[in-house]
Design an enzyme around this catalytic site. Sequence first.
Site, PDB file in Angstrom:
ATOM      1  N   HIS A 276       0.844  -1.204   0.000  1.00 59.55           N
ATOM      2  CA  HIS A 276       0.000   0.000   0.000  1.00 59.55           C
ATOM      3  C   HIS A 276       0.872   1.243   0.000  1.00 59.55           C
ATOM      4  CE1 HIS A 276       0.029   1.515   4.260  1.00 59.55           C
ATOM      5  NE2 HIS A 276       0.185   0.240   4.600  1.00 59.55           N
ATOM      6  N   GLU A 320      -5.502   1.818   1.766  1.00 63.40           N
ATOM      7  CA  GLU A 320      -5.355   0.652   2.644  1.00 63.40           C
ATOM      8  C   GLU A 320      -5.666   1.037   4.078  1.00 63.40           C
ATOM      9  OE1 GLU A 320      -3.080  -2.071   5.431  1.00 63.40           O
ATOM     10  OE2 GLU A 320      -3.028   0.100   5.188  1.00 63.40           O
ATOM     11  N   ASP A 349       4.163  -5.108   3.510  1.00 60.26           N
ATOM     12  CA  ASP A 349       3.640  -3.981   4.292  1.00 60.26           C
ATOM     13  C   ASP A 349       4.473  -3.840   5.558  1.00 60.26           C
ATOM     14  OD1 ASP A 349       2.142  -2.059   5.573  1.00 60.26           O
ATOM     15  OD2 ASP A 349       0.265  -3.190   5.559  1.00 60.26           O
ATOM     16  N   HIS A 449       1.916   4.671  12.863  1.00 59.18           N
ATOM     17  CA  HIS A 449       0.754   5.562  12.713  1.00 59.18           C
ATOM     18  C   HIS A 449       0.948   6.883  13.451  1.00 59.18           C
ATOM     19  CE1 HIS A 449      -2.560   2.571  11.255  1.00 59.18           C
ATOM     20  NE2 HIS A 449      -1.477   2.558  10.494  1.00 59.18           N
TER      21      HIS A 449
END
Length: 506
Positions: A276, A320, A349, A449
Amino acid sequence: MRLRNTRVAAAFASAALVVAAGVATTDAVAAPAACATRVNNNIPLLLECMDLTGVREHQSALQAIADANGSTRVSGSPGYNASVDYVEARVKAAGWKVTRQAFDFQTFVSLTPSVLAQVSPPPAGPLAHSIMSYSGSADVTAAVSTPSGDARGCSASDWAGFPAGNIALVSRGTPVGFPVACTFALKAENARAAGAVGIVIYNNVDGPLNGTLGATYTADFPAVGITQALGLQLAATPGLVLRLKTDTLRGTATTYNVLAELPGKNTKNVVMAGAHLDSVNAGPGINDNGSGSAALVELAENLSKVKPQNTIRLAWWGAEESNLVGSTYYVNNLSQAELDRIALYLNFDMIGSPNHVFFIYDGDDSDAVGAGAGPAGSAQIEKTFEAYFTSRGLPFKGTDFSGRSDYGPFIASGVPSGGLFTGAEGIKTTEEATLWGGTAGQAYDPCYHQACDTYANNNDTALAENSDAVAYATLSYAMSTNLINGTKSKGNFRPPVDREHAPATS
């Protein structure tokens, strides 16, 4: 993979996009000048040309794109569109047939920083947290209550007597025997129905909680995640009052998958590999997933002159981070005949996590953890990656098909799948630190994140080895999928052990 100080720049590269700082050059060995022109049609040739400096160059370009676009490359944003432009131009310049696949999805943007703060009892102050993707907007200050029943708040009965107007504090997780997965969205809806004005969800394992309510969640209800330690502390604090503020945008946006194809002699047998391309809203996403995306660009540039036995199709997925929207859209829009042409799918990923473990997706469910085995052929894919790491004398470990990445829709459609992963918010164990180094008790990727997922958020060893493993598996299957579906190459191609990288023998 060799490190080298210089490389031939592809047509799209420019000084404005390539940020060279931090690229490892110690003990660099120059790759052959012939890499720019030769046919890398076997494993030793290809691995000689796969280049960490090249992979890092592509990550540098993605970092520069994020820097120019509000520090994010989230799907639907200018930063993502510029990432698509970069990948498309580099891979086209290498001679691949490249197409964009447009699709609409529900976008999510945090317009201003979220706030979670303790108002009382003292000491007052901000609390570490992460906004849940697809959270609604609100600014509330209220007392905090937990469900009266199970702390996970999965059943309506858990919320009996909840004080309307309070903020809900609940645990992550699903009770044993609960008939469905207790998603963050289900917890939020139960809390909202009980009269809560917002929800704070704490993890059920060590480490931060970075979650999503899902693209279909539309209620204007604020939701954030916190660590298990902080959640238990707050749950035990009498008279707790919190301020919870979220300011978000949710709506329909258009974004893209990038698909590149190198035709093989057998066009009815397609080997797919994907990563992604999008980041989360919070940061530039250079490990998640600039690492897998960059490795595939480098692979494309080094395979461009090969005439494979089987067609190779590379994919850079959009959205994604919005629950696998791009890869799901792609698979769902294939005809059955087109789907049947796909011999296998390889997923990459997060392959350069700073506190890494060499994880291989557990295709045969030999670890007996979580989801079961992948479709028939997935066990063989796992063995192929194991063969690479064994040839390098490196330990490896299985990881579950948890459904959190783009292999999900392929597995659901019966396509044999596998891939590599170096860890996200999970915590490294003492045993893992003994095998792979790094720090026990810390996340595999401490910047998962978050805004700090930048060019510096990387482990060169992990990225170099995994990029070579990407190349090893992709070329092996491009030449023969006999292990998967009985389709052989001429000469029955077998990936040899890379003698340069083979473990020492006494």
